[in-house]
Design an enzyme around this catalytic site. Structure first.
Site, PDB file in Angstrom:
ATOM      1  N   GLY A 275     144.306  -4.543 141.943  1.00  0.00           N
ATOM      2  CA  GLY A 275     145.256  -4.282 143.011  1.00  0.00           C
ATOM      3  C   GLY A 275     145.849  -2.892 142.911  1.00  0.00           C
ATOM      4  O   GLY A 275     145.912  -2.294 141.827  1.00  0.00           O
TER       5      GLY A 275
ATOM      6  N   ILE B  51     157.426  -7.970 136.661  1.00  0.00           N
ATOM      7  CA  ILE B  51     156.762  -8.047 135.358  1.00  0.00           C
ATOM      8  C   ILE B  51     156.705  -6.649 134.753  1.00  0.00           C
ATOM      9  O   ILE B  51     156.412  -5.669 135.454  1.00  0.00           O
ATOM     10  CB  ILE B  51     155.334  -8.623 135.498  1.00  0.00           C
ATOM     11  CG1 ILE B  51     155.358  -9.974 136.225  1.00  0.00           C
ATOM     12  CG2 ILE B  51     154.686  -8.751 134.125  1.00  0.00           C
ATOM     13  CD1 ILE B  51     156.119 -11.079 135.520  1.00  0.00           C
TER      14      ILE B  51
ATOM     15  N   TYR C   5     151.129  -3.606 150.983  1.00  0.00           N
ATOM     16  CA  TYR C   5     151.033  -4.433 149.780  1.00  0.00           C
ATOM     17  C   TYR C   5     151.436  -5.879 150.070  1.00  0.00           C
ATOM     18  O   TYR C   5     150.736  -6.830 149.698  1.00  0.00           O
ATOM     19  CB  TYR C   5     151.927  -3.836 148.688  1.00  0.00           C
ATOM     20  CG  TYR C   5     151.888  -4.563 147.372  1.00  0.00           C
ATOM     21  CD1 TYR C   5     150.816  -4.407 146.502  1.00  0.00           C
ATOM     22  CD2 TYR C   5     152.940  -5.393 146.986  1.00  0.00           C
ATOM     23  CE1 TYR C   5     150.783  -5.064 145.282  1.00  0.00           C
ATOM     24  CE2 TYR C   5     152.917  -6.045 145.768  1.00  0.00           C
ATOM     25  CZ  TYR C   5     151.839  -5.881 144.916  1.00  0.00           C
ATOM     26  OH  TYR C   5     151.813  -6.545 143.714  1.00  0.00           O
TER      27      TYR C   5
ATOM     28  N   ASN D 129     141.487  -3.830 132.836  1.00  0.00           N
ATOM     29  CA  ASN D 129     141.570  -2.835 131.766  1.00  0.00           C
ATOM     30  C   ASN D 129     142.995  -2.417 131.430  1.00  0.00           C
ATOM     31  O   ASN D 129     143.222  -1.590 130.549  1.00  0.00           O
ATOM     32  CB  ASN D 129     140.763  -1.589 132.136  1.00  0.00           C
ATOM     33  CG  ASN D 129     141.257  -0.931 133.419  1.00  0.00           C
ATOM     34  OD1 ASN D 129     141.614  -1.620 134.371  1.00  0.00           O
ATOM     35  ND2 ASN D 129     141.253   0.393 133.453  1.00  0.00           N
TER      36      ASN D 129
ATOM     37  N   VAL E 148     135.881  -1.878 143.365  1.00  0.00           N
ATOM     38  CA  VAL E 148     135.848  -3.220 143.964  1.00  0.00           C
ATOM     39  C   VAL E 148     135.778  -3.175 145.483  1.00  0.00           C
ATOM     40  O   VAL E 148     135.460  -4.186 146.115  1.00  0.00           O
ATOM     41  CB  VAL E 148     137.066  -4.071 143.525  1.00  0.00           C
ATOM     42  CG1 VAL E 148     137.051  -4.288 142.018  1.00  0.00           C
ATOM     43  CG2 VAL E 148     138.372  -3.457 143.988  1.00  0.00           C
TER      44      VAL E 148
ATOM     45  N   ARG F  67     137.888   0.901 137.167  1.00  0.00           N
ATOM     46  CA  ARG F  67     137.411   1.963 138.066  1.00  0.00           C
ATOM     47  C   ARG F  67     137.482   3.332 137.417  1.00  0.00           C
ATOM     48  O   ARG F  67     136.608   4.166 137.623  1.00  0.00           O
ATOM     49  CB  ARG F  67     138.233   1.945 139.360  1.00  0.00           C
ATOM     50  CG  ARG F  67     137.691   2.866 140.448  1.00  0.00           C
ATOM     51  CD  ARG F  67     138.422   2.662 141.766  1.00  0.00           C
ATOM     52  NE  ARG F  67     139.830   2.986 141.668  1.00  0.00           N
ATOM     53  CZ  ARG F  67     140.335   4.218 141.814  1.00  0.00           C
ATOM     54  NH1 ARG F  67     139.519   5.232 142.075  1.00  0.00           N
ATOM     55  NH2 ARG F  67     141.631   4.428 141.703  1.00  0.00           N
TER      56      ARG F  67
ATOM     57  N   LYS G 244     149.047  -9.288 149.851  1.00  0.00           N
ATOM     58  CA  LYS G 244     149.346 -10.390 148.940  1.00  0.00           C
ATOM     59  C   LYS G 244     149.630 -11.681 149.701  1.00  0.00           C
ATOM     60  O   LYS G 244     149.299 -12.780 149.226  1.00  0.00           O
ATOM     61  CB  LYS G 244     150.530 -10.017 148.049  1.00  0.00           C
ATOM     62  CG  LYS G 244     150.241  -8.858 147.096  1.00  0.00           C
ATOM     63  CD  LYS G 244     149.063  -9.145 146.187  1.00  0.00           C
ATOM     64  CE  LYS G 244     148.864  -8.067 145.141  1.00  0.00           C
ATOM     65  NZ  LYS G 244     147.720  -8.358 144.229  1.00  0.00           N
TER      66      LYS G 244
ATOM     67  N   GLY H 172     147.582  -3.643 131.978  1.00  0.00           N
ATOM     68  CA  GLY H 172     148.622  -4.471 132.554  1.00  0.00           C
ATOM     69  C   GLY H 172     148.354  -5.958 132.458  1.00  0.00           C
ATOM     70  O   GLY H 172     147.868  -6.471 131.448  1.00  0.00           O
TER      71      GLY H 172
END
Length: 234
Positions: free
Chosen positions: A77, A173, A140, A11, A49, A34, A144, A13
């Site tokens: 994430g 990004i 994090y 939803n 999730v 969410r 990953k 990014g």
């Protein structure tokens, strides 16, 4: 080509850019979210999730709307940053639950239908921080990095069934997730980036679109950086 595509955390990014790119290609795209509201131009399924029952319901809702998921992009994430000595164990656990365990959960739920159809695409969204590590992000980075083992193990399990499993590792990004990155840290990361610039969600989405298509039918178990050269060779 009109496949059923599910993008978790789609939803905003990078996830939203991926979802819209796939929809523009003619796919039937659903996204999980969410909080807030889903994009008006996509089929949204509210889902935590980290909740197994919620995940099962989300897959069922997508299947009812469009048919079983054929392309899964596990993108959801979160970050909860702190230096390791100050990080509550619950913050370490919750980041792994969202970024790693939930990715496995959605793949496990989607795979049976892909196996029956003898075709499927799974793309996990990782980060170069999973290779480099990052101060204040042990949770994090660990989550990953774990996606690499998940990607390659599933690639071995599913390859003979014409299901590919790959991982995309974005660098810096331009999304909301990097808004809280200090100027000093941003400059340090850009200094390690060969192209000396921040990437865009569209540049990440283009790689995901390739991996989800027939042109990538012989690509599996790959970790593909979209980072402008940051962490190259890792």
């Amino acid at each position: 080509m009109s496949r059923t595509v599910l993008v978790t955390g789609g939803n905003r990014g990078i996830g939203l850019e991926i979802a819209r790119t796939m929809a523009d290609e003619g796919d039937k795209v659903a996204v999980t979210y969410r909080t807030g509201e889903p994009p008006s131009d996509l089929f949204g399924v509210r889902c935590d999730v980290t909740d197994p029952a919620d995940a099962e319901r989300a897959l069922a809702d997508v299947a009812k709307q469009y048919g079983p998921v054929q392309v899964l992009v596990a993108n959801a994430g979160i970050t909860k940053d702190a230096l390791a000595p100050l990080m509550p164990e619950d913050d370490f656990r919750s980041v792994l639950e969202t970024n790693l365990v939930a990715a496995f959960r959605f793949a496990r739920l989607a795979v049976p239908h892909m196996v029956r159809g003898r075709w499927g695409r799974i793309v996990f969204m990782s980060s170069v921080m999973g290779f480099l590590g990052s101060p204040g992000q042990v949770n994090y980075a660990a989550s990953k990095a774990g996606l690499l083992g998940l990607t390659r193990s599933l690639a071995w399990e599913l390859g003979r069934r014409r299901i590919t499993v790959n991982m995309v590792t974005p660098g810096l990004i331009e999304t909301d997730m990097i808004k809280n990155v200090s100027d000093k840290r941003r400059d340090a990361l850009l200094a390690q980036t060969a192209m000396r610039r921040v990437g865009t969600p569209a540049e990440v989405a283009a790689v995901v679109r390739f991996l989800a298509g027939d042109g990538a039918s012989y690509v599996t178990g790959a970790a593909i950086p979209v980072s402008g050269g940051l962490a190259m060779g890792q």
